[in-house]
Write a protein that holds these residues in place. Structure first.
Motif, mmCIF file in Angstrom:
data_model
loop_
_atom_site.group_PDB
_atom_site.id
_atom_site.type_symbol
_atom_site.label_atom_id
_atom_site.label_comp_id
_atom_site.label_asym_id
_atom_site.label_seq_id
_atom_site.Cartn_x
_atom_site.Cartn_y
_atom_site.Cartn_z
ATOM 1 N N LEU A 285 0.727 -1.187 0.042
ATOM 2 C CA LEU A 285 -0.041 -0.009 -0.124
ATOM 3 C C LEU A 285 0.846 1.295 -0.151
ATOM 4 C CD1 LEU A 285 -2.443 -1.996 0.501
ATOM 5 C CD2 LEU A 285 -3.140 -0.223 2.285
ATOM 6 N N LEU A 286 0.706 2.101 -1.060
ATOM 7 C CA LEU A 286 1.171 3.603 -0.795
ATOM 8 C C LEU A 286 0.029 4.413 -0.572
ATOM 9 C CD1 LEU A 286 3.332 3.113 -4.256
ATOM 10 C CD2 LEU A 286 4.002 2.576 -1.815
ATOM 11 N N CYS A 287 0.094 5.051 0.521
ATOM 12 C CA CYS A 287 -0.919 5.955 0.865
ATOM 13 C C CYS A 287 -0.456 7.393 1.222
ATOM 14 C CB CYS A 287 -1.436 5.304 2.422
ATOM 15 S SG CYS A 287 -1.852 3.616 2.423
ATOM 16 N N ASP A 288 -1.410 8.031 0.778
ATOM 17 C CA ASP A 288 -1.239 9.657 0.648
ATOM 18 C C ASP A 288 -1.871 10.157 2.284
ATOM 19 O OD1 ASP A 288 -1.327 12.595 0.793
ATOM 20 O OD2 ASP A 288 -2.197 12.667 -1.171
ATOM 21 N N VAL A 289 -1.286 10.767 3.026
ATOM 22 C CA VAL A 289 -1.684 10.973 4.420
ATOM 23 C C VAL A 289 -1.828 12.211 4.642
ATOM 24 C CG1 VAL A 289 -1.094 8.665 5.566
ATOM 25 C CG2 VAL A 289 0.476 10.624 5.523
ATOM 26 N N SER A 290 -1.806 13.240 3.633
ATOM 27 C CA SER A 290 -2.147 14.608 3.813
ATOM 28 C C SER A 290 -3.485 15.045 3.828
ATOM 29 C CB SER A 290 -1.312 15.320 2.602
ATOM 30 O OG SER A 290 -2.186 15.022 1.270
ATOM 31 N N GLY A 291 -3.692 16.054 4.761
ATOM 32 C CA GLY A 291 -5.149 16.655 4.580
ATOM 33 C C GLY A 291 -6.082 15.801 4.841
ATOM 34 N N SER A 292 -7.367 16.170 4.029
ATOM 35 C CA SER A 292 -8.554 15.360 4.210
ATOM 36 C C SER A 292 -8.580 14.204 3.696
ATOM 37 C CB SER A 292 -9.705 16.037 3.560
ATOM 38 O OG SER A 292 -9.460 16.382 2.163
ATOM 39 N N VAL A 293 -7.487 13.761 2.662
ATOM 40 C CA VAL A 293 -7.312 12.421 2.195
ATOM 41 C C VAL A 293 -6.709 11.241 3.291
ATOM 42 C CG1 VAL A 293 -6.022 11.020 0.672
ATOM 43 C CG2 VAL A 293 -6.656 13.371 0.256
ATOM 44 N N SER A 294 -6.219 12.047 4.497
ATOM 45 C CA SER A 294 -5.716 11.215 5.747
ATOM 46 C C SER A 294 -6.899 10.208 6.277
ATOM 47 C CB SER A 294 -5.116 11.826 6.702
ATOM 48 O OG SER A 294 -6.131 12.588 7.228
ATOM 49 N N GLY A 295 -7.964 10.391 6.106
ATOM 50 C CA GLY A 295 -9.125 9.916 6.735
ATOM 51 C C GLY A 295 -9.431 8.550 5.820
ATOM 52 N N PHE A 296 -9.286 8.737 4.582
ATOM 53 C CA PHE A 296 -9.380 7.465 3.804
ATOM 54 C C PHE A 296 -8.399 6.505 3.725
ATOM 55 C CE2 PHE A 296 -7.958 6.497 -0.928
ATOM 56 C CZ PHE A 296 -8.918 5.413 -0.781
ATOM 57 N N SER A 297 -7.190 7.202 3.677
ATOM 58 C CA SER A 297 -6.028 6.299 4.061
ATOM 59 C C SER A 297 -5.917 5.680 5.355
ATOM 60 C CB SER A 297 -4.726 7.243 3.877
ATOM 61 O OG SER A 297 -4.630 7.673 2.416
ATOM 62 N N ASP A 298 -6.328 6.177 6.675
ATOM 63 C CA ASP A 298 -6.103 5.693 7.584
ATOM 64 C C ASP A 298 -7.133 4.438 7.693
ATOM 65 O OD1 ASP A 298 -4.218 7.485 8.649
ATOM 66 O OD2 ASP A 298 -5.467 8.500 9.737
ATOM 67 N N PHE A 299 -8.389 4.726 7.426
ATOM 68 C CA PHE A 299 -9.519 3.611 7.449
ATOM 69 C C PHE A 299 -8.964 2.369 6.334
ATOM 70 C CE2 PHE A 299 -13.110 1.542 5.537
ATOM 71 C CZ PHE A 299 -13.832 1.464 6.913
ATOM 72 N N THR A 300 -8.191 2.748 5.108
ATOM 73 C CA THR A 300 -7.797 1.426 4.345
ATOM 74 C C THR A 300 -6.848 0.922 4.962
ATOM 75 O OG1 THR A 300 -8.705 2.806 2.462
ATOM 76 C CG2 THR A 300 -7.191 0.995 2.012
ATOM 77 N N MET A 301 -5.973 1.503 5.542
ATOM 78 C CA MET A 301 -4.641 0.768 6.183
ATOM 79 C C MET A 301 -5.171 0.013 7.330
ATOM 80 S SD MET A 301 -1.285 3.619 6.431
ATOM 81 C CE MET A 301 -2.318 5.015 6.769
ATOM 82 N N LEU A 302 -6.260 0.229 8.301
ATOM 83 C CA LEU A 302 -6.718 -0.252 9.331
ATOM 84 C C LEU A 302 -7.401 -1.821 8.650
ATOM 85 C CD1 LEU A 302 -7.984 2.523 11.524
ATOM 86 C CD2 LEU A 302 -5.935 0.814 12.331
ATOM 87 N N LEU A 303 -8.122 -1.272 7.653
ATOM 88 C CA LEU A 303 -8.665 -2.554 6.996
ATOM 89 C C LEU A 303 -7.890 -3.600 6.510
ATOM 90 C CD1 LEU A 303 -11.623 -3.808 6.120
ATOM 91 C CD2 LEU A 303 -11.511 -2.494 4.012
ATOM 92 N N VAL A 304 -6.685 -3.031 5.674
ATOM 93 C CA VAL A 304 -5.750 -4.259 5.362
ATOM 94 C C VAL A 304 -5.262 -4.797 6.465
ATOM 95 C CG1 VAL A 304 -3.685 -4.199 3.924
ATOM 96 C CG2 VAL A 304 -5.518 -3.017 3.094
ATOM 97 N N GLN A 305 -4.770 -3.830 7.373
ATOM 98 C CA GLN A 305 -4.190 -4.568 8.699
ATOM 99 C C GLN A 305 -4.913 -5.896 9.241
ATOM 100 O OE1 GLN A 305 -1.267 -4.785 9.969
ATOM 101 N NE2 GLN A 305 -1.596 -5.841 11.730
#
Length: 454
Positions: A285-305
């Motif tokens: 996973l390559l995740c942009d964690v800037s600004g409002s996109v971070s909520g989307f990335s955080d949720f996806t990272m937790l799901l994959v984990q």
């Protein structure tokens, strides 16, 4: 008259069901029939009893309850009709509200909410512009200023003091918030009468958490989403396991099947299957964690984990304008999902001299530092809105990623119609990799279930 009343009630009930379906709540014919029987058995005298009866027959889980309550208030309101009087006596209404808050009399609070909107919530002068405003009502009434008065009244009546004051104030604040909610519901109901319940139910009722856009979700909705990670992961794991079982059977080996059919006159009586030896794939996973996109990335990272058992290896990288591996942070922080974003920003090197996204630099750095993370068994997911802040998108780095990986998918939380607007390089990236619109948790679960390799 009874037939007319029954017809009107049936229309309200079917309207309620249609509104729930428009918000993604699965309501079948059987549930609708059960709801009609519950309505017949419970009657309309006790509104809260009817609310609980319909919720029990129509809903499949507690996550759908906020949407149900808002829609129920539209189709089964406390009162029906336009206001009966003009502007009421503000001070007298505040007196009665203070007494209702002190007694925790929710029935009286509900009636006072109707009176408050009646007297202070109307605006406009022509039939086409008249409306109702909960904000205007509450600004006139200012129930929050009654806190000290109600506290003193309850404390003097009950003799409570000392440590109980803080708990008492919290309880009174809860009652005031409940009254504010009642005012909002009443104002929305009156607007619905003028504009149509169906339209207001579709547009003014907040959607379920899994349908909220990641880019516009507040802290409360993101926290609610994080609580759904584990159940969603279990559902997706079951789906992936079923796909893996089907794939393990293999496809028909045509050459060997025809060779075997020679003994039966060319009739393929026994198809020969190619034997597969499925190996669990690798995921990056390559995740942009800037600004409002971070909520989307955080949720996806937790799901994959939560799905890590489905893969032989999972590696996660976060970036803003620099990239760093955060696999260890994700594993260690699985028990504290709300703190994931802060841990990444605090412990990982994801920003350089400025805090703006730079996809070109981050992807180039990944190609230089972490090329060994991608191989012929690796599926790569890039998470981000592809907004480069006018920097070079570095398409060469993406081509190298595509060349090395088994498959590359890009999940973009922005609406497809916005791709390519402003500083978005989405069309350029989409020309090299599969880019998918992924605006909410419902879309994400469908994409993960369909795109993850088996």
């Amino acid at each position: 008259m009874n037939a007319v009343a029954d017809s009107a009630l049936a229309a309200r009930l079917t309207g309620l069901v249609d509104a729930l379906r428009s918000h993604g709540v699965r309501v079948g014919t059987g549930e609708t029939v059960d709801a009609a029987r519950a309505t017949e058995a419970l009657g309309l005298a006790d509104r809260e009893l009817l609310r609980e009866g319909l919720a029990a027959t129509l809903l499949h889980g507690t996550a759908q309850r906020p949407v149900f309550d808002a829609v129920f208030d539209l189709y089964f309101p406390r009162g029906v009709g336009a206001p009966e009087g003009g502007r009421g006596d503000r001070d007298e209404l505040r007196e009665r509200l203070a007494a209702a808050l002190a007694d925790n009399d929710t029935a009286l609070m509900g009636r006072l909410a109707v009176e408050a909107v009646d007297g202070f919530g109307g605006y406009g002068s022509s039939p086409g512009s008249d409306g109702w405003s909960s904000y205007q009502t509450l600004e006139q009434l200012r129930p929050q200023t009654l806190l000290a008065r109600v506290r003193d009244e309850v404390r003097g009546r009950d003799g409570s003091a000392g440590f109980g004051d803080r708990l008492l104030e919290d309880e009174i604040r809860r009652r005031i918030e409940e009254f504010r909610r009642m005012v909002a519901v009443e104002a929305r109901r009156r607007v619905a009468e003028r504009r149509g319940r169906d339209e207001i139910a579709r547009r003014a009722v907040a959607p379920t958490a899994d349908r909220v856009d990641f880019l516009f979700a507040g802290k409360d909705r993101l926290a609610e989403l994080r609580r759904t990670v584990r159940p969603l992961a279990r559902k997706l794991a079951t789906r992936l396991a079923a796909r893996r079982r089907r794939a393990a059977r293999g496809s028909i080996d045509l050459r060997r099947t025809l060779r075997g059919s020679l003994s039966t006159g060319g009739v393929p009586m026994r198809p020969v299957l190619r034997r597969r030896r499925p190996a669990r794939p690798e995921l990056v996973l390559l995740c942009d964690v800037s600004g409002s996109v971070s909520g989307f990335s955080d949720f996806t990272m937790l799901l994959v984990q939560a799905l890590h058992d489905q893969f032989s290896k999972v590696r996660v990288f976060a970036f803003v304008n620099r990239i760093d591996e955060v696999t260890g942070l994700l594993v260690r922080g699985a028990a504290d999902p709300e703190g994931l974003g802060a841990r990444i920003q605090g412990e990982a090197a994801v920003t350089g001299r400025h805090g703006s996204s730079d996809y070109g630099t981050a992807l180039g750095e990944f190609a230089e530092r972490y090329a060994d993370a991608v191989g012929p068994r690796t599926t790569v997911f890039v998470l981000g809105d592809a907004r480069t802040n006018t920097a070079d998108p570095n398409l060469a780095a993406v081509r190298e990623l595509v060349r090395r990986a088994r498959r590359v998918h890009w999940l973009n939380p922005e609406q497809r119609s916005r791709w390519g607007t402003g500083d978005s390089a989405a069309p350029a990236y989409a020309g090299l990799v599969e880019m998918h619109e992924c605006r909410n948790a419902r879309q994400l679960s469908a994409l993960v279930g369909g795109l993850l390799p088996v």
